[in-house]
Scaffold this motif. Structure first.
Motif, PDB file in Angstrom:
ATOM      1  N   VAL A  16       6.216  -1.545 -16.056  1.00 20.68           N
ATOM      2  CA  VAL A  16       4.771  -1.664 -16.247  1.00 20.68           C
ATOM      3  C   VAL A  16       4.455  -3.141 -16.448  1.00 20.68           C
ATOM      4  CG1 VAL A  16       2.840  -1.069 -17.770  1.00 20.68           C
ATOM      5  CG2 VAL A  16       4.605   0.640 -17.268  1.00 20.68           C
ATOM      6  N   PRO A  17       3.448  -3.670 -15.755  1.00 21.91           N
ATOM      7  CA  PRO A  17       3.128  -5.096 -15.903  1.00 21.91           C
ATOM      8  C   PRO A  17       2.781  -5.467 -17.350  1.00 21.91           C
ATOM      9  CG  PRO A  17       2.028  -4.202 -13.981  1.00 21.91           C
ATOM     10  CD  PRO A  17       2.609  -3.032 -14.730  1.00 21.91           C
ATOM     11  N   GLU A  18       3.470  -6.485 -17.852  1.00 18.38           N
ATOM     12  CA  GLU A  18       3.180  -7.025 -19.181  1.00 18.38           C
ATOM     13  C   GLU A  18       2.363  -8.304 -19.080  1.00 18.38           C
ATOM     14  OE1 GLU A  18       6.451  -5.953 -22.485  1.00 18.38           O
ATOM     15  OE2 GLU A  18       7.088  -7.480 -21.059  1.00 18.38           O
ATOM     16  N   ASN A  19       2.598  -9.055 -18.023  1.00 17.11           N
ATOM     17  CA  ASN A  19       1.939 -10.346 -17.858  1.00 17.11           C
ATOM     18  C   ASN A  19       1.734 -10.603 -16.369  1.00 17.11           C
ATOM     19  OD1 ASN A  19       0.946 -12.867 -18.890  1.00 17.11           O
ATOM     20  ND2 ASN A  19       2.815 -13.822 -18.154  1.00 17.11           N
ATOM     21  N   ILE A  20       0.535 -11.055 -16.020  1.00 18.94           N
ATOM     22  CA  ILE A  20       0.223 -11.413 -14.636  1.00 18.94           C
ATOM     23  C   ILE A  20      -0.312 -12.838 -14.654  1.00 18.94           C
ATOM     24  CG2 ILE A  20      -1.194 -10.923 -12.595  1.00 18.94           C
ATOM     25  CD1 ILE A  20      -1.406  -7.993 -13.643  1.00 18.94           C
ATOM     26  N   LEU A  40      -4.967  -6.434  -4.512  1.00 17.78           N
ATOM     27  CA  LEU A  40      -4.697  -7.184  -3.295  1.00 17.78           C
ATOM     28  C   LEU A  40      -4.726  -6.208  -2.132  1.00 17.78           C
ATOM     29  CD1 LEU A  40      -3.777  -9.832  -1.886  1.00 17.78           C
ATOM     30  CD2 LEU A  40      -1.431  -9.113  -2.360  1.00 17.78           C
ATOM     31  N   SER A  41      -5.559  -6.497  -1.145  1.00 18.79           N
ATOM     32  CA  SER A  41      -5.655  -5.656   0.052  1.00 18.79           C
ATOM     33  C   SER A  41      -5.301  -6.496   1.262  1.00 18.79           C
ATOM     34  CB  SER A  41      -7.077  -5.118   0.229  1.00 18.79           C
ATOM     35  OG  SER A  41      -7.426  -4.288  -0.838  1.00 18.79           O
ATOM     36  N   LEU A  42      -4.469  -5.951   2.106  1.00 20.30           N
ATOM     37  CA  LEU A  42      -4.063  -6.611   3.345  1.00 20.30           C
ATOM     38  C   LEU A  42      -4.317  -5.652   4.500  1.00 20.30           C
ATOM     39  CD1 LEU A  42      -0.646  -7.817   1.955  1.00 20.30           C
ATOM     40  CD2 LEU A  42      -2.650  -9.254   2.308  1.00 20.30           C
ATOM     41  N   TRP A  43      -4.811  -6.167   5.607  1.00 18.41           N
ATOM     42  CA  TRP A  43      -5.080  -5.349   6.783  1.00 18.41           C
ATOM     43  C   TRP A  43      -3.957  -5.523   7.785  1.00 18.41           C
ATOM     44  CZ3 TRP A  43      -7.453  -1.240   8.162  1.00 18.41           C
ATOM     45  CH2 TRP A  43      -7.660  -0.946   9.493  1.00 18.41           C
ATOM     46  N   ASP A  44      -3.307  -4.419   8.136  1.00 19.33           N
ATOM     47  CA  ASP A  44      -2.270  -4.415   9.162  1.00 19.33           C
ATOM     48  C   ASP A  44      -2.956  -4.062  10.473  1.00 19.33           C
ATOM     49  OD1 ASP A  44      -0.286  -3.656  11.019  1.00 19.33           O
ATOM     50  OD2 ASP A  44       1.074  -3.054   9.415  1.00 19.33           O
ATOM     51  N   GLY A  45      -3.222  -5.075  11.293  1.00 17.23           N
ATOM     52  CA  GLY A  45      -3.933  -4.876  12.553  1.00 17.23           C
ATOM     53  C   GLY A  45      -3.159  -4.057  13.559  1.00 17.23           C
ATOM     54  N   THR A  46      -1.843  -4.071  13.483  1.00 20.67           N
ATOM     55  CA  THR A  46      -1.028  -3.294  14.411  1.00 20.67           C
ATOM     56  C   THR A  46      -1.135  -1.802  14.121  1.00 20.67           C
ATOM     57  OG1 THR A  46       0.530  -5.129  14.591  1.00 20.67           O
ATOM     58  CG2 THR A  46       1.314  -2.973  15.324  1.00 20.67           C
ATOM     59  N   ASP A  47      -0.937  -1.432  12.857  1.00 14.35           N
ATOM     60  CA  ASP A  47      -1.001  -0.023  12.471  1.00 14.35           C
ATOM     61  C   ASP A  47      -2.413   0.435  12.105  1.00 14.35           C
ATOM     62  OD1 ASP A  47       1.717   0.274  12.850  1.00 14.35           O
ATOM     63  OD2 ASP A  47       2.220  -0.005  10.735  1.00 14.35           O
ATOM     64  N   LYS A  48      -3.357  -0.540  12.014  1.00 19.60           N
ATOM     65  CA  LYS A  48      -4.739  -0.235  11.627  1.00 19.60           C
ATOM     66  C   LYS A  48      -4.788   0.472  10.260  1.00 19.60           C
ATOM     67  CE  LYS A  48      -6.482  -1.555  15.613  1.00 19.60           C
ATOM     68  NZ  LYS A  48      -6.646  -2.972  15.765  1.00 19.60           N
ATOM     69  N   THR A  49      -4.072  -0.106   9.311  1.00 22.26           N
ATOM     70  CA  THR A  49      -4.032   0.459   7.963  1.00 22.26           C
ATOM     71  C   THR A  49      -4.217  -0.643   6.928  1.00 22.26           C
ATOM     72  OG1 THR A  49      -1.623   0.245   7.871  1.00 22.26           O
ATOM     73  CG2 THR A  49      -2.496   2.378   8.564  1.00 22.26           C
ATOM     74  N   ALA A  50      -4.780  -0.238   5.800  1.00 27.66           N
ATOM     75  CA  ALA A  50      -4.938  -1.146   4.665  1.00 27.66           C
ATOM     76  C   ALA A  50      -3.747  -0.957   3.740  1.00 27.66           C
ATOM     77  CB  ALA A  50      -6.234  -0.852   3.918  1.00 27.66           C
ATOM     78  N   LEU A  51      -3.155  -2.064   3.365  1.00 24.45           N
ATOM     79  CA  LEU A  51      -2.047  -2.066   2.417  1.00 24.45           C
ATOM     80  C   LEU A  51      -2.587  -2.614   1.106  1.00 24.45           C
ATOM     81  CD1 LEU A  51       0.496  -3.710   4.864  1.00 24.45           C
ATOM     82  CD2 LEU A  51       0.171  -1.273   4.458  1.00 24.45           C
ATOM     83  N   ARG A  52      -2.257  -1.964  -0.007  1.00 29.06           N
ATOM     84  CA  ARG A  52      -2.844  -2.367  -1.281  1.00 29.06           C
ATOM     85  C   ARG A  52      -1.782  -2.512  -2.354  1.00 29.06           C
ATOM     86  NH1 ARG A  52      -7.861  -2.222  -2.499  1.00 29.06           N
ATOM     87  NH2 ARG A  52      -7.452  -1.487  -4.587  1.00 29.06           N
ATOM     88  N   ILE A  53      -2.043  -3.449  -3.231  1.00 25.16           N
ATOM     89  CA  ILE A  53      -1.277  -3.606  -4.465  1.00 25.16           C
ATOM     90  C   ILE A  53      -2.304  -3.655  -5.589  1.00 25.16           C
ATOM     91  CG2 ILE A  53       0.246  -5.095  -5.810  1.00 25.16           C
ATOM     92  CD1 ILE A  53       1.308  -6.189  -3.132  1.00 25.16           C
ATOM     93  N   ASP A  54      -2.235  -2.705  -6.503  1.00 23.35           N
ATOM     94  CA  ASP A  54      -3.126  -2.651  -7.656  1.00 23.35           C
ATOM     95  C   ASP A  54      -2.267  -2.667  -8.911  1.00 23.35           C
ATOM     96  OD1 ASP A  54      -5.499  -2.247  -6.068  1.00 23.35           O
ATOM     97  OD2 ASP A  54      -4.893  -0.166  -5.822  1.00 23.35           O
TER      98      ASP A  54
END
Length: 115
Positions: A16-20, A40-54
């Motif tokens: 679990v994140p303690e410090n960012i 953080l959201s990234l768009w994968d143009g090849t697969d047409k999908t959004a990748l997320r890190i929350d």
């Protein structure tokens, strides 16, 4: 020209994140800056999908999370406006963000009165 953004996350024993902390080469601020949450959201143009890190730390309070979501939704609407000029859809997004935040605040008030 190249700009680098670095996000460092310290995890506890349960992962679990303690410090960012984050830093950017183009920032005028020296050193790393603390954050309680990151989306953080990234768009994968090849697969047409959004990748997320929350991620968020245990220090992140519920009211801060609501503020974070409200502000993120509003800035997403602004970004969509700049990218598409779709004023009607932008207004809908902003109205949703305002409604979300209003409902959150009303729920908080009910819980405070009940508690």
């Amino acid at each position: 020209m190249k700009s680098t953004i670095t996000i460092d996350v310290e995890l506890d024993q349960n992962r679990v994140p303690e410090n960012i902390e984050w830093r950017a080469t183009e920032s005028t601020t020296e050193g790393a800056q603390k954050a309680k949450a990151v989306m953080l959201s990234l768009w994968d143009g090849t697969d047409k999908t959004a990748l997320r890190i929350d991620l968020w730390t245990q220090e992140m309070m519920i009211d801060e999370m609501a503020d974070f979501y409200y502000q993120t939704l509003m800035t997403m609407a602004d970004t969509f406006s700049r990218a598409t000029r779709q004023a009607e859809l932008v207004d809908e997004m902003k109205n949703f963000a305002k409604s979300f935040y209003t409902k959150f605040r009303e729920q908080q008030m009910k819980e405070q009165k009940a508690g």
